[in-house]
Scaffold this motif. Structure first.
Motif, PDB file in Angstrom:
ATOM      1  N   ILE A 159       0.858  -1.196   0.000  1.00 23.45           N
ATOM      2  CA  ILE A 159       0.000   0.000   0.000  1.00 23.45           C
ATOM      3  C   ILE A 159       0.886   1.234   0.000  1.00 23.45           C
ATOM      4  N   CYS A 160       1.901   1.241   0.860  1.00 18.14           N
ATOM      5  CA  CYS A 160       2.865   2.330   0.900  1.00 18.14           C
ATOM      6  C   CYS A 160       4.256   1.736   0.700  1.00 18.14           C
ATOM      7  N   GLN A 161       5.138   2.520   0.034  1.00 17.46           N
ATOM      8  CA  GLN A 161       6.504   2.010  -0.197  1.00 17.46           C
ATOM      9  C   GLN A 161       7.264   1.840   1.108  1.00 17.46           C
ATOM     10  N   ASP A 162       6.905   2.628   2.141  1.00 14.87           N
ATOM     11  CA  ASP A 162       7.550   2.438   3.444  1.00 14.87           C
ATOM     12  C   ASP A 162       6.759   1.389   4.209  1.00 14.87           C
ATOM     13  N   THR A 163       7.257   0.183   4.198  1.00 11.44           N
ATOM     14  CA  THR A 163       6.542  -0.914   4.854  1.00 11.44           C
ATOM     15  C   THR A 163       6.902  -0.993   6.337  1.00 11.44           C
ATOM     16  N   LYS A 176       4.351  -0.063  10.675  1.00 12.12           N
ATOM     17  CA  LYS A 176       4.222   1.381  10.926  1.00 12.12           C
ATOM     18  C   LYS A 176       5.460   2.051  10.357  1.00 12.12           C
ATOM     19  N   GLY A 177       5.263   2.960   9.421  1.00 18.58           N
ATOM     20  CA  GLY A 177       6.384   3.542   8.682  1.00 18.58           C
ATOM     21  C   GLY A 177       7.105   4.650   9.426  1.00 18.58           C
ATOM     22  N   GLY A 178       8.208   5.115   8.815  1.00 15.18           N
ATOM     23  CA  GLY A 178       9.071   6.107   9.459  1.00 15.18           C
ATOM     24  C   GLY A 178       8.437   7.485   9.555  1.00 15.18           C
ATOM     25  N   GLY A 179       7.646   7.881   8.542  1.00 13.69           N
ATOM     26  CA  GLY A 179       7.055   9.226   8.563  1.00 13.69           C
ATOM     27  C   GLY A 179       6.169   9.417   9.777  1.00 13.69           C
ATOM     28  N   CYS A 180       5.319   8.419  10.041  1.00 12.44           N
ATOM     29  CA  CYS A 180       4.429   8.560  11.200  1.00 12.44           C
ATOM     30  C   CYS A 180       5.188   8.259  12.491  1.00 12.44           C
ATOM     31  N   GLU A 181       6.170   7.361  12.439  1.00 11.73           N
ATOM     32  CA  GLU A 181       6.951   7.080  13.658  1.00 11.73           C
ATOM     33  C   GLU A 181       7.655   8.359  14.141  1.00 11.73           C
ATOM     34  N   LYS A 210       2.757  15.652   8.160  1.00 12.89           N
ATOM     35  CA  LYS A 210       4.035  14.918   8.070  1.00 12.89           C
ATOM     36  C   LYS A 210       3.875  13.413   8.279  1.00 12.89           C
ATOM     37  N   GLY A 211       2.877  13.025   9.062  1.00 17.07           N
ATOM     38  CA  GLY A 211       2.663  11.593   9.297  1.00 17.07           C
ATOM     39  C   GLY A 211       1.595  11.029   8.386  1.00 17.07           C
ATOM     40  N   CYS A 212       1.351  11.710   7.235  1.00 15.77           N
ATOM     41  CA  CYS A 212       0.324  11.289   6.280  1.00 15.77           C
ATOM     42  C   CYS A 212      -1.055  11.215   6.932  1.00 15.77           C
ATOM     43  N   SER A 213      -1.531  12.381   7.366  1.00 14.85           N
ATOM     44  CA  SER A 213      -2.882  12.462   7.922  1.00 14.85           C
ATOM     45  C   SER A 213      -3.913  12.191   6.816  1.00 14.85           C
ATOM     46  N   ASP A 260      -0.113   6.855  14.017  1.00 13.96           N
ATOM     47  CA  ASP A 260      -0.072   6.014  12.813  1.00 13.96           C
ATOM     48  C   ASP A 260      -0.792   6.753  11.690  1.00 13.96           C
ATOM     49  N   CYS A 261      -0.337   6.486  10.457  1.00 15.86           N
ATOM     50  CA  CYS A 261      -0.857   7.203   9.291  1.00 15.86           C
ATOM     51  C   CYS A 261      -2.150   6.551   8.789  1.00 15.86           C
ATOM     52  N   TRP A 262      -2.714   7.119   7.706  1.00 10.31           N
ATOM     53  CA  TRP A 262      -3.919   6.515   7.129  1.00 10.31           C
ATOM     54  C   TRP A 262      -3.616   5.092   6.643  1.00 10.31           C
ATOM     55  N   ALA A 263      -2.342   4.838   6.252  1.00  6.97           N
ATOM     56  CA  ALA A 263      -1.967   3.489   5.769  1.00  6.97           C
ATOM     57  C   ALA A 263      -1.726   2.607   6.997  1.00  6.97           C
ATOM     58  N   PHE A 264      -2.771   2.408   7.745  1.00  8.30           N
ATOM     59  CA  PHE A 264      -2.739   1.780   9.068  1.00  8.30           C
ATOM     60  C   PHE A 264      -2.832   0.262   8.843  1.00  8.30           C
ATOM     61  N   ARG A 265      -1.648  -0.350   8.706  1.00  7.42           N
ATOM     62  CA  ARG A 265      -1.573  -1.760   8.297  1.00  7.42           C
ATOM     63  C   ARG A 265      -1.445  -2.652   9.524  1.00  7.42           C
ATOM     64  N   ARG A 266      -2.522  -3.341   9.837  1.00  7.74           N
ATOM     65  CA  ARG A 266      -2.551  -4.178  11.042  1.00  7.74           C
ATOM     66  C   ARG A 266      -3.472  -5.368  10.788  1.00  7.74           C
ATOM     67  N   GLY A 291       7.737  15.940  -2.621  1.00  6.02           N
ATOM     68  CA  GLY A 291       7.793  15.175  -1.379  1.00  6.02           C
ATOM     69  C   GLY A 291       6.443  15.230  -0.700  1.00  6.02           C
ATOM     70  N   LYS A 292       6.456  15.096   0.624  1.00 11.42           N
ATOM     71  CA  LYS A 292       5.190  15.242   1.358  1.00 11.42           C
ATOM     72  C   LYS A 292       5.442  15.863   2.725  1.00 11.42           C
ATOM     73  N   GLY A 293       4.417  16.559   3.199  1.00  9.93           N
ATOM     74  CA  GLY A 293       4.470  17.133   4.552  1.00  9.93           C
ATOM     75  C   GLY A 293       5.039  18.529   4.613  1.00  9.93           C
ATOM     76  N   GLY A 322       1.094  11.355   0.238  1.00 15.91           N
ATOM     77  CA  GLY A 322       1.878  10.402   1.017  1.00 15.91           C
ATOM     78  C   GLY A 322       1.217   9.038   1.094  1.00 15.91           C
ATOM     79  N   GLY A 323       2.013   8.019   0.907  1.00 14.35           N
ATOM     80  CA  GLY A 323       1.510   6.651   1.031  1.00 14.35           C
ATOM     81  C   GLY A 323       0.916   6.099  -0.243  1.00 14.35           C
ATOM     82  N   ALA A 324       0.707   6.975  -1.268  1.00 11.82           N
ATOM     83  CA  ALA A 324       0.027   6.496  -2.483  1.00 11.82           C
ATOM     84  C   ALA A 324       1.033   5.792  -3.403  1.00 11.82           C
TER      85      ALA A 324
END
Ligand code: SF4
Length: 511
Positions: A62-66, A142-147, A186-189, A274-280, A423-425, A447-449
């Motif tokens: 979903i996002c390149q930052d896994t 949980k990716g680096g941007g939101c971390e 910045k955390g892909c809201s 955590d960002c919208w790409a909330f992978r759980r 970029g993003k944010g 972000g995340g797309a």
């Protein structure tokens, strides 16, 4: 030993990386319905919804930052945790080989990427015993941007716009609102927060992250915390930070709070964003065979309902006719004509560059001519592909958080003549001044797309600086109709600065 265990964990990782759980989809569906389609927020959410569907249909990230794979494992008494840990690690390496995880484990001393997501502290695996007969494994990516937007407060504290936060639940409320405001895009809201009240500095952050294993639609069993969660959700969505920090009606899709006892002298509020790409996701497996007996957070293997209708997915980015076409090399005149709010469609060459490339360019000339060029803050997922002329294919390529390059960006624009940074944010005052001085713009991609933008890349024409590892290398891309929004122009205007100030003024009213 459990013959199917390895395959079960690979399946868990694959599905978590590529298919959002139903509660997150429902929250994002509501966000899409809450933003008028023609606004910046509406356009961003349309791309996000399309990206979610594309990732699911092609089983791509979903996002390149896994992110940092974090496993919470419950085992029956007597289970061999040493063997299970080694199998989970092997499954992480296998999922990386298959392109479902980006190589994300970097030696903190040498900067070397291990290439397989294994290394000291990576992945994170926590074991607990329970008296049930099967094994339960939950995973969050949980990716680096939101971390990087996580926050920890020590109360009492004085907070911008909110005044004093005391050692009370109202003080906790203020800390959470402050963290959401501070995160901006910045955390892909729109994002979700896991919160811990109390504990010490380490247990507080851990418990905050554990809250993210709750579903977004559950109700806190502690009525005092349930009330704060509801209050925060309503107040945060009045802040108008909006999707990607573009302003809008949805800034937060979840708030989950837990509490731990604390020392009398300490009162920490720890927040895991955590960002919208909330992978759980999670699975239960048979403790003898290792086969999956049940999926958690989703209905078995039932396919996820799409976010968009099939027609909307194939239609691509919804154009208004006012988009500006950009193709490198870009002239000073073209750049000066762009204003905050313009939507551009980039075609032609584009070069990726993130942390390692920026640090490198401060001491060395670039490996390619960047004059008039487009620099993309992106650490893509790439795979070898002998059927293409360049020998590589990009499988996920969304933007990374730009603010990390703030110390370098203005100097790089000036030295090498870059005209557009994607970029993003958003970025800060130094870059804003640099854009004005050098004649350049900052373009915010969504972000995340990662799947959406991977489809805008026609081909990989080359790669430089591979010694930094695949996410940090400089990839030479040929793109077509790559959409982004001008959020910082060459006249000193910044949408990010405006939204931060406007949402700060709203925050004052929520004291
Ligand atoms: S969606 Fe944004 S914050 Fe989340 S992992 Fe991707 S780039 Fe990072």
């Amino acid at each position: 030993m459990l013959p199917d265990f390895l395959d079960s964990v690979v399946q868990l990782i694959t599905r978590t990386s590529t298919d959002l759980p139903p509660d997150v989809r429902a929250a994002m569906g509501m966000a899409v319905r809450n933003e008028p389609a023609e606004t910046r927020a509406g356009q961003a959410l349309a791309i996000i919804a399309q990206n979610i569907d594309e990732a699911n249909s092609c089983e791509g990230p979903i996002c390149q930052d896994t992110g940092m794979p974090t496993f919470e494992v419950k085992v029956p008494l007597g289970a061999n945790q040493i063997w299970l840990r080694s199998q989970i690690r092997e499954a992480v390496a296998e999922a990386t080989r298959r392109g479902k995880l980006r190589p994300n484990s970097v030696d903190s001393i040498t900067g070397e990427n291990s290439g397989n997501n294994l290394g000291p502290g990576t992945p994170i695996i926590h074991f607990d015993q329970w008296e049930a007969p099967d094994i339960e494994i939950k995973l969050i990516l949980k990716g680096g941007g939101c971390e990087n937007t996580n926050a920890q407060y020590s109360l009492p504290a004085d907070l911008d716009h909110l005044g004093r936060a005391d050692r009370t639940l109202d003080g906790v409320r203020k800390c959470i609102l402050h963290a959401v405001w501070k995160a901006q895009g910045k955390g892909c809201s729109p994002g979700a927060v896991g919160v811990c009240v109390g504990g010490d500095r380490t247990s507080g952050y851990l418990h905050a992250k554990e809250q993210l294993f709750r579903t977004l639609d559950d109700t806190n069993p502690d009525p005092r915390l349930a009330e704060i969660e509801a209050t925060v959700m309503s107040a945060a969505n009045k802040l108008a930070v909006g999707p990607m920090g573009f302003s809008g009606n949805t800034s937060l899709i979840g708030c989950k709070i837990g509490a731990l006892n604390r020392l009398p002298a300490s009162f920490f509020v720890s927040i895991a964003y955590d960002c919208w790409a909330f992978r759980r996701l999670g699975i239960k497996v048979d403790a003898r065979s290792g086969a999956i007996t049940e999926w958690l957070y989703r209905e078995g293997t039932k396919p996820s309902a799409p976010m968009l209708s099939p027609d909307a997915v194939s239609a691509g980015f919804a154009r208004t006719g006012r988009e500006v076409a950009l193709r490198a090399p870009i002239t000073d005149e073209q750049i000066r004509s762009l204003k905050v709010g313009d939507v551009v469609l980039i075609s032609g060459p584009m070069f990726t560059g993130r942390d390692a490339v920026h640090a490198h360019l401060m001491k060395h000339d670039p490996p390619v001519d960047l004059r008039g060029g487009v620099l993309y803050h992106c650490g893509p997922v790439v795979a070898k592909d002998s059927s293409t002329s360049g020998g590589w294919v990009v499988t996920a390529a969304g933007p990374t958080t730009s603010i990390r390059e703030e110390p370098y960006q203005a100097e790089i624009l000036k030295r090498y003549g870059v005209r557009a940074v994607v970029g993003k944010g958003g970025m800060g005052a130094k870059t804003l001044a640099g854009l004005k001085e050098s004649g350049a713009v900052y373009l915010n991609a969504i972000g995340g797309a990662a799947q959406f933008y991977a489809r805008c890349i026609d081909r990989v024409t080359g790669v430089s600086l591979m010694q930094f590892g695949t996410p940090e290398a400089m990839w030479h891309l040929e793109v077509r109709d790559f959409p982004a929004i001008v959020t910082m122009d060459s006249h000193g205007n910044s949408l990010h600065k405006d939204v931060e100030e406007e949402s700060g003024a709203i925050l004052e009213t929520l004291r």
